[in-house]
Design a protein around this motif. Sequence first.
Motif, mmCIF file in Angstrom:
data_model
loop_
_atom_site.group_PDB
_atom_site.id
_atom_site.type_symbol
_atom_site.label_atom_id
_atom_site.label_comp_id
_atom_site.label_asym_id
_atom_site.label_seq_id
_atom_site.Cartn_x
_atom_site.Cartn_y
_atom_site.Cartn_z
ATOM 1 N N GLU A 120 0.838 -1.208 0.000
ATOM 2 C CA GLU A 120 0.000 0.000 0.000
ATOM 3 C C GLU A 120 0.867 1.249 0.000
ATOM 4 O O GLU A 120 0.584 2.214 -0.710
ATOM 5 N N ILE A 121 1.923 1.231 0.800
ATOM 6 C CA ILE A 121 2.816 2.398 0.888
ATOM 7 C C ILE A 121 3.556 2.580 -0.436
ATOM 8 O O ILE A 121 3.633 3.683 -0.972
ATOM 9 N N LYS A 122 4.077 1.467 -0.994
ATOM 10 C CA LYS A 122 4.821 1.544 -2.264
ATOM 11 C C LYS A 122 3.954 2.079 -3.397
ATOM 12 O O LYS A 122 4.449 2.765 -4.280
ATOM 13 N N ASN A 123 2.659 1.745 -3.391
ATOM 14 C CA ASN A 123 1.766 2.123 -4.486
ATOM 15 C C ASN A 123 1.058 3.465 -4.274
ATOM 16 O O ASN A 123 0.283 3.886 -5.130
ATOM 17 N N ALA A 124 1.343 4.139 -3.167
ATOM 18 C CA ALA A 124 0.701 5.433 -2.905
ATOM 19 C C ALA A 124 1.256 6.500 -3.850
ATOM 20 O O ALA A 124 2.405 6.418 -4.289
ATOM 21 N N ASP A 125 0.426 7.507 -4.140
ATOM 22 C CA ASP A 125 0.902 8.667 -4.907
ATOM 23 C C ASP A 125 1.731 9.586 -4.018
ATOM 24 O O ASP A 125 2.710 10.182 -4.461
ATOM 25 N N LYS A 126 1.310 9.718 -2.761
ATOM 26 C CA LYS A 126 2.018 10.564 -1.796
ATOM 27 C C LYS A 126 2.077 9.792 -0.479
ATOM 28 O O LYS A 126 1.118 9.129 -0.085
ATOM 29 N N VAL A 127 3.212 9.923 0.218
ATOM 30 C CA VAL A 127 3.384 9.254 1.502
ATOM 31 C C VAL A 127 3.711 10.309 2.552
ATOM 32 O O VAL A 127 4.583 11.167 2.340
ATOM 33 N N ILE A 128 3.012 10.245 3.677
ATOM 34 C CA ILE A 128 3.280 11.156 4.798
ATOM 35 C C ILE A 128 3.808 10.320 5.954
ATOM 36 O O ILE A 128 3.245 9.282 6.312
ATOM 37 N N PHE A 129 4.931 10.779 6.505
ATOM 38 C CA PHE A 129 5.656 10.057 7.558
ATOM 39 C C PHE A 129 5.658 10.942 8.809
ATOM 40 O O PHE A 129 6.549 11.746 9.011
ATOM 41 N N LYS B 251 11.579 -0.831 12.580
ATOM 42 C CA LYS B 251 12.352 -2.057 12.297
ATOM 43 C C LYS B 251 11.486 -3.300 12.437
ATOM 44 O O LYS B 251 11.619 -4.246 11.651
ATOM 45 N N GLU B 252 10.586 -3.319 13.418
ATOM 46 C CA GLU B 252 9.717 -4.489 13.627
ATOM 47 C C GLU B 252 8.847 -4.781 12.411
ATOM 48 O O GLU B 252 8.506 -5.929 12.146
ATOM 49 N N THR B 253 8.485 -3.721 11.678
ATOM 50 C CA THR B 253 7.601 -3.900 10.518
ATOM 51 C C THR B 253 8.366 -3.891 9.195
ATOM 52 O O THR B 253 7.752 -4.024 8.136
ATOM 53 N N GLY B 254 9.684 -3.684 9.238
ATOM 54 C CA GLY B 254 10.478 -3.612 8.004
ATOM 55 C C GLY B 254 10.362 -2.283 7.283
ATOM 56 O O GLY B 254 10.926 -2.092 6.195
ATOM 57 N N LEU B 255 9.651 -1.330 7.891
ATOM 58 C CA LEU B 255 9.470 -0.024 7.248
ATOM 59 C C LEU B 255 10.784 0.763 7.208
ATOM 60 O O LEU B 255 10.950 1.652 6.371
ATOM 61 N N LEU C 71 11.573 4.709 -1.267
ATOM 62 C CA LEU C 71 10.359 5.203 -1.926
ATOM 63 C C LEU C 71 10.703 6.226 -3.006
ATOM 64 O O LEU C 71 11.621 7.029 -2.840
ATOM 65 N N LYS C 72 9.961 6.189 -4.097
ATOM 66 C CA LYS C 72 10.230 7.068 -5.255
ATOM 67 C C LYS C 72 9.223 8.212 -5.381
ATOM 68 O O LYS C 72 9.472 9.178 -6.080
ATOM 69 N N LYS D 214 15.394 16.644 -0.163
ATOM 70 C CA LYS D 214 16.379 15.953 -0.993
ATOM 71 C C LYS D 214 15.602 15.072 -1.958
ATOM 72 O O LYS D 214 14.885 14.163 -1.534
ATOM 73 N N ASN D 215 15.722 15.372 -3.246
ATOM 74 C CA ASN D 215 14.992 14.635 -4.280
ATOM 75 C C ASN D 215 13.506 14.612 -3.949
ATOM 76 O O ASN D 215 12.899 15.659 -3.797
ATOM 77 N N ASN D 216 12.905 13.429 -3.796
ATOM 78 C CA ASN D 216 11.462 13.316 -3.545
ATOM 79 C C ASN D 216 11.115 13.358 -2.055
ATOM 80 O O ASN D 216 9.954 13.203 -1.684
#
Length: 193
Positions: A35-44, A58-62, A69-70, A166-168
């Motif tokens: 879901e995160i990889k396929n999002a148009d925009k990601v907010i952290f 780390k527990e979730t591999g995030l 992410l691109k 930095k970049n995206n």
Amino acid sequence: MNIVIIDYGAGNIKSLQFAIERLGFTAVLSNNEEEIKNADKVIFPGVGHADSAMKMLKETGLDKLIPTLKQPVFGICLGMQLLCTSSEEGNTKGLGVFNVDVKRFSNTLKVPQMGWNTISNLESDLFKNISEHEFMYLVHSYYVPPCNETIATTDYGGDYSSALQKNNFYGVQFHPEKSSTAGEIILKNFLTI
């Protein structure tokens, strides 16, 4: 538009979701890699302690996913700090997107810095229609020193980076969702980048 707010248990994200809804968008909360990889925009986003937040990532591999992410990624408060190389908070290794170390404010200052302060030296489309010295809402005890990736500064016992790019990847130390109209303009600018 598909907007994902990364869910890793760090902080209250309801006000962020409401701010996005007021702008006419919908954001889903997710820790699902696809879901995160396929999002148009990601907010952290993030509120809390750097060390425990990194453990949750780390527990979730995030921790492995986020730096790869691109699409446009927007780190807010602790989210921005975790995108840096390291933090003095809990001696934490960060995600290394921004090549700078997070420092603790001097003991001579009132910590945390809590409340309204201005942003200056604005250098990005993120700040379209935002005035120099606009007030933003901040709550933090750690800061990012000025660096090559700084796109806005705030003065609190000296200048620090209140925004990075930095970049995206974009990051802001302040809370746009709690920073009235100007904060919502910045959120909208990110969502329309």
